[in-house]
Design an enzyme around this catalytic site. Structure first.
Site, PDB file in Angstrom:
ATOM      1  N   ASP A 105       0.861  -1.187   0.000  1.00 13.77           N
ATOM      2  CA  ASP A 105       0.000   0.000   0.000  1.00 13.77           C
ATOM      3  C   ASP A 105       0.899   1.239   0.000  1.00 13.77           C
ATOM      4  O   ASP A 105       1.806   1.325  -0.817  1.00 13.77           O
ATOM      5  CB  ASP A 105      -0.958  -0.061   1.192  1.00 13.77           C
ATOM      6  CG  ASP A 105      -2.063   0.978   1.138  1.00 13.77           C
ATOM      7  OD1 ASP A 105      -3.073   0.732   0.451  1.00 13.77           O
ATOM      8  OD2 ASP A 105      -1.903   2.046   1.755  1.00 13.77           O
ATOM      9  N   TYR A 254      -2.188  11.164   1.325  1.00 16.47           N
ATOM     10  CA  TYR A 254      -2.841  11.427   0.041  1.00 16.47           C
ATOM     11  C   TYR A 254      -2.816  12.906  -0.357  1.00 16.47           C
ATOM     12  O   TYR A 254      -3.348  13.249  -1.417  1.00 16.47           O
ATOM     13  CB  TYR A 254      -4.304  10.973   0.100  1.00 16.47           C
ATOM     14  CG  TYR A 254      -4.484   9.497   0.312  1.00 16.47           C
ATOM     15  CD1 TYR A 254      -4.504   8.616  -0.767  1.00 16.47           C
ATOM     16  CD2 TYR A 254      -4.626   8.969   1.584  1.00 16.47           C
ATOM     17  CE1 TYR A 254      -4.667   7.254  -0.575  1.00 16.47           C
ATOM     18  CE2 TYR A 254      -4.795   7.607   1.781  1.00 16.47           C
ATOM     19  CZ  TYR A 254      -4.807   6.755   0.709  1.00 16.47           C
ATOM     20  OH  TYR A 254      -4.969   5.405   0.901  1.00 16.47           O
ATOM     21  N   HIS A 316      -6.635  -6.828  -1.298  1.00 16.95           N
ATOM     22  CA  HIS A 316      -5.585  -5.842  -1.065  1.00 16.95           C
ATOM     23  C   HIS A 316      -4.722  -6.161   0.154  1.00 16.95           C
ATOM     24  O   HIS A 316      -3.521  -5.899   0.137  1.00 16.95           O
ATOM     25  CB  HIS A 316      -6.227  -4.466  -0.896  1.00 16.95           C
ATOM     26  CG  HIS A 316      -5.248  -3.361  -0.703  1.00 16.95           C
ATOM     27  ND1 HIS A 316      -4.403  -2.941  -1.708  1.00 16.95           N
ATOM     28  CD2 HIS A 316      -4.962  -2.584   0.375  1.00 16.95           C
ATOM     29  CE1 HIS A 316      -3.646  -1.944  -1.262  1.00 16.95           C
ATOM     30  NE2 HIS A 316      -3.962  -1.721  -0.001  1.00 16.95           N
TER      31      HIS A 316
END
Length: 351
Positions: A105, A254, A316
């Site tokens: 990730d 982010y 994931h």
């Protein structure tokens, strides 16, 4: 709780504190596991004891903003350049010149950046789910690689990455919704892969369209725990850490695409990686979809000169959902690609 034989440590590098788990002989070849959003060092709980058993010194830090590492209150303090600095500082504090680095990730962009800016500190690098030459270069780097058969541009301008634009446009809202019921948030997130989602838009592509996470609700719904990924004790450990620190730090990863792109542009060797590289794709990861889309093309076709690619039928959270498969691929790659970094057996002359 960490597994048996896994110990807890902290180091200070300047003003920054890094907490980490460690397992294995202190003089064993070093392998560092780097977690992503919204995880902890304990996300590698299935990997540390296995590498310990093979004679490695296996280390997994809490990244900045997480767990017992330093937490910051401004977005720019979560830019990749600073996070890579934390990792190089950890390597220095451990008294080592290089390590094998493994990421997942947001840990993957960190490891890719360590490799592309500090190749001399890398014996080899491996990453799960997120391929090289993508998100570590900023959001714009992945938009041209979106599969427009699945994500028509008029409906999904940023494809599966729509959720990342939601952070930029509605950061306070996104964070507040996750913090409204942290236990339910992490319980919903940590779920195994679903084959039924193949070829369909990912849930992350709907976030802006739905007015936020969880279909625009004010908090995460109360869904049953997925026992194939986390135990109740593990779930509470995640929730406790995220309740204590909040989601500001994790979500700020982010918020630095422009700064991250500028940093990536300064990579050495024009961004080419010469060390052994392993990439493990997740069949049922529909956000970091590399099986049928073009997302992995820059890595596969151009920028990694010693690349091994594997694929595991998982979602994931691969290291937690399919730990035996991940460990098998990782160890086989280490045997095949990293003879110099493999633990050396003790012989009489070593005493």
């Amino acid at each position: 709780m960490p597994p048996l034989h896994v110990t807890e440590h902290t180091v200070k590098t300047g003003a920054h504190t890094t907490f980490f788990l460690a397992s294995g002989p202190e003089d064993g070849p070093l392998i560092i596991f780097v977690h992503g959003w919204p995880e902890l060092s304990m996300s590698w709980r299935h990997q540390l004891p296995v590498l310990d058993g093979l004679g490695f010194r296996a280390v997994a830090p809490d990244m900045r903003g997480y767990g017992r590492s330093s937490v910051y209150d401004e977005h720019h303090q979560y830019a990749q350049e600073l996070i890579v600095g934390d990792m190089i500082g950890l390597l220095d504090a451990l008294g080592r010149e290089r390590a094998v680095w493994v990421g997942h990730d947001w840990g993957s962009p960190v490891v890719w950046n360590v490799a592309s800016h500090h190749p001399e500190r890398c014996a080899a690098v491996a990453n799960l789910c997120v391929p090289y030459y993508t998100l570590e270069r900023g959001l714009d780097a992945v938009l041209d690689l979106v599969d427009r058969n699945v994500y028509p541009e008029d409906q999904y301008p940023a494809g599966q990455w729509e959720y990342q634009l939601f952070y930029q446009e509605n950061f306070t809202r996104a964070t507040a919704v996750m913090e409204a019921n942290v236990y339910n948030t992490v319980k919903l997130l940590f779920r195994k892969g679903n084959p039924a989602g193949q070829g369909k838009p990912s849930a992350t592509s709907m976030v802006r369209k739905n007015g936020g996470w969880f279909s625009g609700a004010d908090e995460a719904p109360d869904l049953p725990r997925d026992a194939d990924v986390v135990t109740e004790e593990e779930l509470h450990a995640y929730a406790s850490a995220l309740t204590r620190n909040g989601f500001f730090g994790p979500n700020s990863y982010y918020m630095n695409h422009e700064a991250n792109a500028a940093y990536a542009a300064r990579a050495v060797n024009d961004g080419y990686l010469n060390m052994p590289v392993l990439f493990i794709a997740a069949t049922y990861d529909y956000t970091c979809e590399t099986v049928t889309s073009r997302l992995a093309e820059p890595m596969i076709n151009t920028y990694c000169r010693d690349l091994t690619v594997a694929q595991i039928d998982s979602g994931h959270w691969m290291a937690q959902e399919k730990p035996f498969e991940v460990n098998s691929v990782l160890v086989r790659w280490l045997v095949d690609s990293e003879h110099d970094h493999w633990p050396r057996p003790k012989v009489e002359s070593d005493k």
